[in-house]
Design a protein around this motif. Structure first.
Motif, mmCIF file in Angstrom:
data_model
loop_
_atom_site.group_PDB
_atom_site.id
_atom_site.type_symbol
_atom_site.label_atom_id
_atom_site.label_comp_id
_atom_site.label_asym_id
_atom_site.label_seq_id
_atom_site.Cartn_x
_atom_site.Cartn_y
_atom_site.Cartn_z
ATOM 1 N N ASP A 21 0.866 -1.174 0.000
ATOM 2 C CA ASP A 21 0.000 0.000 0.000
ATOM 3 C C ASP A 21 0.907 1.229 0.000
ATOM 4 O O ASP A 21 1.548 1.550 1.002
ATOM 5 C CB ASP A 21 -0.899 0.007 1.235
ATOM 6 C CG ASP A 21 -1.788 -1.226 1.312
ATOM 7 O OD1 ASP A 21 -2.252 -1.677 0.251
ATOM 8 O OD2 ASP A 21 -1.986 -1.758 2.422
ATOM 9 N N MET A 22 0.968 1.911 -1.141
ATOM 10 C CA MET A 22 1.910 3.025 -1.293
ATOM 11 C C MET A 22 1.632 4.140 -0.278
ATOM 12 O O MET A 22 0.488 4.379 0.112
ATOM 13 C CB MET A 22 1.803 3.625 -2.688
ATOM 14 C CG MET A 22 2.167 2.716 -3.825
ATOM 15 S SD MET A 22 2.031 3.665 -5.376
ATOM 16 C CE MET A 22 1.944 2.327 -6.571
ATOM 17 N N ASN A 30 1.400 8.146 0.593
ATOM 18 C CA ASN A 30 0.814 9.238 -0.192
ATOM 19 C C ASN A 30 1.861 9.901 -1.082
ATOM 20 O O ASN A 30 1.575 10.288 -2.224
ATOM 21 C CB ASN A 30 0.184 10.273 0.745
ATOM 22 C CG ASN A 30 -1.069 9.751 1.412
ATOM 23 O OD1 ASN A 30 -1.760 8.880 0.868
ATOM 24 N ND2 ASN A 30 -1.380 10.285 2.588
ATOM 25 N N GLU A 73 2.482 7.588 -4.095
ATOM 26 C CA GLU A 73 1.319 7.538 -4.986
ATOM 27 C C GLU A 73 1.154 8.838 -5.769
ATOM 28 O O GLU A 73 0.947 8.820 -6.983
ATOM 29 C CB GLU A 73 0.054 7.256 -4.179
ATOM 30 C CG GLU A 73 -1.185 7.114 -5.038
ATOM 31 C CD GLU A 73 -2.435 6.777 -4.237
ATOM 32 O OE1 GLU A 73 -3.524 6.700 -4.845
ATOM 33 O OE2 GLU A 73 -2.324 6.604 -3.004
ATOM 34 N N ARG A 111 3.848 9.169 -8.466
ATOM 35 C CA ARG A 111 3.586 8.349 -9.654
ATOM 36 C C ARG A 111 2.461 8.951 -10.499
ATOM 37 O O ARG A 111 2.511 8.919 -11.732
ATOM 38 C CB ARG A 111 3.238 6.917 -9.218
ATOM 39 C CG ARG A 111 4.417 6.120 -8.684
ATOM 40 C CD ARG A 111 3.998 4.723 -8.223
ATOM 41 N NE ARG A 111 5.124 3.975 -7.685
ATOM 42 C CZ ARG A 111 5.898 3.155 -8.395
ATOM 43 N NH1 ARG A 111 5.662 3.000 -9.687
ATOM 44 N NH2 ARG A 111 6.888 2.501 -7.824
ATOM 45 N N LYS A 112 1.458 9.483 -9.832
ATOM 46 C CA LYS A 112 0.352 10.080 -10.584
ATOM 47 C C LYS A 112 0.808 11.302 -11.370
ATOM 48 O O LYS A 112 0.335 11.558 -12.484
ATOM 49 C CB LYS A 112 -0.779 10.461 -9.618
ATOM 50 C CG LYS A 112 -1.572 9.278 -9.097
ATOM 51 C CD LYS A 112 -2.684 9.736 -8.164
ATOM 52 C CE LYS A 112 -3.516 8.548 -7.696
ATOM 53 N NZ LYS A 112 -4.602 8.955 -6.757
ATOM 54 N N ILE A 128 -3.053 4.700 -11.747
ATOM 55 C CA ILE A 128 -2.273 4.471 -10.523
ATOM 56 C C ILE A 128 -3.257 4.134 -9.408
ATOM 57 O O ILE A 128 -4.096 4.969 -9.026
ATOM 58 C CB ILE A 128 -1.432 5.715 -10.150
ATOM 59 C CG1 ILE A 128 -0.542 6.132 -11.318
ATOM 60 C CG2 ILE A 128 -0.608 5.435 -8.903
ATOM 61 C CD1 ILE A 128 0.469 5.101 -11.739
ATOM 62 N N GLY A 137 -2.467 3.025 -6.261
ATOM 63 C CA GLY A 137 -1.966 3.127 -4.888
ATOM 64 C C GLY A 137 -1.429 1.819 -4.355
ATOM 65 O O GLY A 137 -1.084 1.724 -3.173
ATOM 66 N N LYS A 138 -1.353 0.821 -5.208
ATOM 67 C CA LYS A 138 -0.822 -0.479 -4.802
ATOM 68 C C LYS A 138 0.150 -0.970 -5.868
ATOM 69 O O LYS A 138 -0.004 -0.668 -7.050
ATOM 70 C CB LYS A 138 -1.944 -1.506 -4.600
ATOM 71 C CG LYS A 138 -2.963 -1.096 -3.538
ATOM 72 C CD LYS A 138 -4.019 -2.150 -3.352
ATOM 73 C CE LYS A 138 -5.099 -1.693 -2.377
ATOM 74 N NZ LYS A 138 -4.558 -1.406 -1.045
#
Length: 974
Positions: free
Chosen positions: A836-837, A839, A842, A845-846, A855, A857-858
């Motif tokens: 579980d990334m 914040n 995540e 990456r977004k 994306i 979040g995992k």
């Protein structure tokens, strides 16, 4: 020196065949409880028709002597059905061994069991008994199976164990989980390896004829250390060898792509490199650690001649040279025996000396650094920031020695073992560097360079083990203790990197491109001391046998680490170079001559790349093993560990005395009291079928290196490791991307296993497991370091791992008697992992997601293989003393480095390892044996790739190991 020679002569003399001491033969064996798998104390072993007999000791061991002939051996114990072993052949002056004679409770249906001597010698059946009756989830391999496969060391054989993969033939990974979650022990003690930053000791240094067994524990018990999750590998050496051992072995290995190759590159080192240590050739020049060092800026302290002499004392060799490579070779001597003393006690000893010299040459090495385009998100293809390709040669020497003494009375056993490992590796690389064409990638200037790297690494480890085992009050109490200090050193003297920047059609040095010539000295020393005390009380609970275990341990570790780095500078413009690195440090170029070159230290008066760390781990545990019914057994326990770590070190700003710098002076960086509960339930559906459930809590702590301000640059790839203490913020927004607070990972582990044991040595099992990680630690590409390639360990979030395993081992005689000598074994492990990334990850990456990319979040866990496959087809002909096998191993594509923002993730590609082994024994008493092996038959390549959404994979690293052929010869003097 004379004392050392005398000692060796005495040990070899002891190991020689004792042909004249007696004309009788010896029978040795072990008796175990067929219900529990534990040794039976005071069982009787008698040769039928004679007055010869013996009683087993607390290990269930017995010894008889008899005239040459064929006998029937009867083994009895009160309340147990007797076992009669027929056709037991005894030879004069020889030792006959029967393994794991299992006695079961007497009944009307079961009065006497009759088996042949050949069946009684099945050592893998003994391992199956151990697995069947063990209190936790366990897999393993016995010395007999190691011998059967023809493997000379434990590294090759470990691949045949369920869920195990072996990296580089040395390091064991269990269930596809990386080194962080796998632990290696020697004789039940935590022993650090040659690489002190690994949890695992390299297992290829242990000869198979001195290994009693190697077990892989996959579930926890209160008496085990809490810092393993995937598996704990325990290598148990023989304390009292059942047979006299005195073996001499030689081996040769040939790789057509690497050996006798005139393009192989290396450099001149020291005269003792072949022994695994430097003779001082690469030592730090005198005065290099002074403050100030001799340089043009310290002329008030040093004369020009003193400065010239100092600079001239640095080795002028900066470039690699070509030399025809030699093939791999190894030598080994191992000895062991036991002797019954006049007082009835036993004295045993083991001794081994191994020497391995291997040479690798890769003529098409590739390393790459890639990023995502920052302009728009419609282009999925990655841009390169740096590409390196060229050749690399290395010579690796491993010298290992182990000696042990053991003394056994009727109620106690003492063991003393000393082990020393010495490893030296010489590397040379020549690389063409291509930096971002036209500077298209962010943070890159765009240049071409030609780089020479010269590397030497020297590692040494000395371990001492003193242990005792005591059985009191008719074996109702057992007390065992261990004390084991270890001294480790890792020196990397005079690492040299010289890069000519090629930007005007000539060669020069440019600080902003290939960089100035640099050399470093790295020094690490570590002390590790382990003390254990364990007590076991056998008692009754619910009118059934039960065991209470309790005890404690203390582990002390202390490490000192320092890096000294020097950059070559010039007062004037660099002269025109020919491209030959060895023509740089010539007398006419050294200050005060010519272009006035001199060495400038990168470190300040206070060194940022120096630290000292100390760790204390105090543990106590208690557990109870009880049978809740005739078929259900439970083992519940609780372990407490109080771990404290202190650190002295500083970051670059702290070393400079700058405001806001971080300086730690023996400060606590970890301080935690953790409780680790464990529970194991075993339901014996019938005599040959078990269902197991286990739960245990475990922990993974950051290493000394990870919990520091260290910055370590690889001299070949230029990739930089940064310690976890460094904080990183977004240069634009000021957002904290990493706060420098690296902490432990805590894991909850669940296992469920069904297993069925068939004929001796045959098994079929299905397992499922689940693991839940709190604050998982992974290696992350630092997203804000866009001009250099930098990596850092970080807590990345919570993770989950779910998996299943299937194992089988089956003789193929059921198909047809023609296949009776063939057997097929295999195991398959499947794992699904998820992180579980955070914040920060995540959102990063977004921000750089490609068009159409979602994306969630995992993502998968780093270092966790999605599957592992091991398979083997074996042929074993005992009559002709010949065995052979084909063995296959593969690990699925695995996340290696976590990316983020503009940096894609890095995945390790599958490596299909197909190997062949054949072994033939011949001569009198089969004392000679020849082993032939072929490794990497498929000629697969070791590759890692940057992987992006809908983008073509790009190389992170690529090496081609080629196909290797090896032949070995072993002679047994006894």
């Amino acid at each position: 020196m004379n004392h050392t020679i005398k000692t060796l002569v005495i040990m070899l003399a002891l190991a020689m065949p004792l042909v004249s001491f007696s004309q009788k033969g010896i029978i040795r064996g072990q008796v175990i409880d067929g219900e529990t798998g534990e040794p039976l104390f005071s069982a009787n072993a008698v040769l039928k028709g004679t007055m010869t007999g013996a009683t087993t000791d607390f290990d269930g061991k017995f010894e008889l002597s008899a005239e040459e002939g064929t006998y029937n051996l009867e083994v009895t114990f009160i309340g147990m059905a007797s076992v009669n072993i027929t056709d037991l052949k005894v030879k004069s002056g020889d030792v006959t061994v029967v393994e794991a004679i299992a006695l079961k409770p007497a009944s009307n249906e079961l009065g006497e069991v009759v088996i042949t001597a050949e069946v009684a010698r099945n050592t893998q059946a003994a391992m199956m008994t151990l697995k069947k009756k063990s209190t936790n989830v366990i897999d393993g391999i016995s010395a007999g199976e190691l011998k059967k496969t023809g493997d000379s060391d434990a590294g090759d054989a470990a691949k045949r164990v369920t869920g195990v993969s072996v990296e580089g033939g040395k390091y064991v990974y269990v269930r596809g989980i990386g080194d962080r979650y796998t632990k290696t022990m020697l004789n039940g003690v935590d022993v650090p390896g040659l690489d002190p930053d690994r949890n695992a000791i390299q297992i290829d240094i242990f000869p198979t004829n001195l290994i009693d067994n190697m077990t892989i524990l996959k579930s926890g018990l209160a008496e085990l250390p809490a810092d393993f999750t995937g598996g704990l590998v325990d290598i148990v050496t023989k304390d009292f060898p059942d047979r006299p051992v005195f073996d001499v072995s030689v081996g040769l290995g040939y790789n057509p792509a690497m050996h006798f190759n005139s393009d192989y590159i290396t450099y001149d080192g020291g005269k003792t490199d072949f022994l695994g240590f430097d003779d001082g050739t690469r030592a730090l020049p005198e005065g290099a650690d002074d403050n100030p060092i001799p340089s043009p800026f310290s002329r008030s302290t040093y004369s020009d001649q003193e400065i010239n002499d100092f600079i001239g004392s640095f080795n002028p060799t900066l470039g690699a040279m070509k030399q025809r490579s030699f093939m791999d070779y190894d030598l080994g001597v191992s000895a062991g025996n036991q002797k019954m003393l006049e007082n009835g006690n036993k004295l045993g000893y083991i001794f081994s000396l191994t020497y391995k010299n291997s040479t690798d040459y890769y003529d098409e090495v590739e390393y790459g650094e890639y990023v995502l385009p920052t302009q728009g998100n419609d282009n999925p293809e990655m841009l390169y920031t740096n590409k390196r390709n060229g050749s690399k040669g290395s010579n690796n020497v491993l010298l290992g020695g182990m000696a042990g003494l053991a003394y056994k009375t009727q109620n106690a056993k003492y063991q003393f073992t000393v082990m020393h490992l010495q490893n030296g590796e010489t590397e040379a690389a020549q690389m063409h560097v291509d930096n971002s064409e036209n500077g298209n990638a962010t943070g890159q200037s765009g240049y071409q360079a030609y780089q020479n790297s010269l590397v030497y690494s020297e590692r040494a480890l000395t371990n001492v083990l003193l242990s005792g085992e005591h059985h009191l009050k008719d074996d109702k109490w057992e007390v065992n203790w261990r004390i084991s200090p270890t001294l480790s050193r890792m020196d990397e003297p005079d690492l040299r990197k010289t890069s000519f920047s090629i930007n005007r059609g000539d060669s020069t040095f440019e600080a902003g491109q290939g960089g100035n010539p640099r050399r470093s000295w790295r020094d690490l020393s570590e002390i590790n001391t382990v003390a254990q005390l364990n007590l076991i009380r056998k008692h009754k609970m619910f009118d059934r046998d039960a065991k209470l275990k309790f005890g404690g341990s203390y582990v002390y570790k202390n490490r000192s680490y320092e890096i000294l780095t020097f950059d070559l500078q010039s007062y004037l413009n660099w002269p025109e170079f020919t491209g030959d690195p060895n023509a740089v440090l010539t007398p006419e170029n050294i200050y005060p001559n010519g272009s006035q070159m001199w060495y400038n230290p990168s470190q300040e008066e206070v060194n940022a790349n120096e630290y000292t760390s100390t760790a204390h781990n105090t543990a106590f545990y208690v557990s109870e093993e009880v049978s809740l019914s005739m078929r259900l057994k439970a083992i519940v326990g609780l372990r407490a560990e109080y771990f404290v770590q202190y650190h002295t070190g500083r970051d670059q700003a702290g070393a400079n005395g700058a405001q806001g710098g971080n300086v730690l002076d023996n400060e606590k960086v970890l301080d935690a009291l953790d409780l680790f509960p464990s529970a194991n339930l075993i339901f014996a559906k019938d005599e040959n079928e078990n269902i197991r459930f286990s739960y245990f809590r475990s922990i993974a702590r950051p290493s000394f290196k990870e919990l520091s301000f260290a910055q370590i640059q690889d001299p070949i790839t230029d990739r930089i490791f940064n310690g976890g203490f460094y904080e990183y913020t977004d240069g634009g927004t000021g957002e904290v991307l990493w706060n420098g607070d690296l902490t432990e990972t805590r894991i909850n582990n669940f296992d469920l296993r069904w297993e069925m044991f068939m004929k001796p040595g045959e098994v079929f099992s299905i397992s499922g497991f689940a693991k839940f990680f709190d604050n998982a630690i992974e290696l992350v590409r630092i997203p804000t370091a866009q001009t250099t390639s930098e990596f850092q360990p970080r807590n990345v979030g919570n993770g989950q791992l779910f998996g299943a395993e299937i194992e089988f081992r089956k003789n193929l005689g059921f198909i047809s008697p023609v296949f009776d000598k063939y057997s097929f074994s295999g195991n398959f492990t499947y794992a699904y992992s998820q992180i579980d990334m955070s914040n920060v990850e995540e959102e990063g990456r977004k921000a750089y997601a490609r068009e159409g990319q979602e994306i969630t979040g995992k993502r998968p866990m780093a270092g966790q293989a999605p599957y592992i496959v091991n398979a083997g087809l074996s042929y074993d002909n005992l009559d002709k003393k010949f065995n052979a096998g084909v063995f296959y191993n593969v690990k699925g594509r695995t996340l290696e480095v976590v990316g983020g923002r503009v940096f894609p993730d890095v995945y390790t590609e599958m490596f299909h390892s197909l190997n062949f082994t054949a072994r033939k024994a011949f001569g009198k008493d089969s004392r000679s044996a020849v082993t032939f092996k072929v490794k990497n038959i498929l000629n697969d390549v070791q590759e890692s790739f940057y992987v992006g959404y809908e983008a073509q994979d790009q190389i992170f690293s690529r090496l081609s190991p080629g196909v290797q052929f090896s032949i070995g010869y072993t002679y047994k003097f006894k």
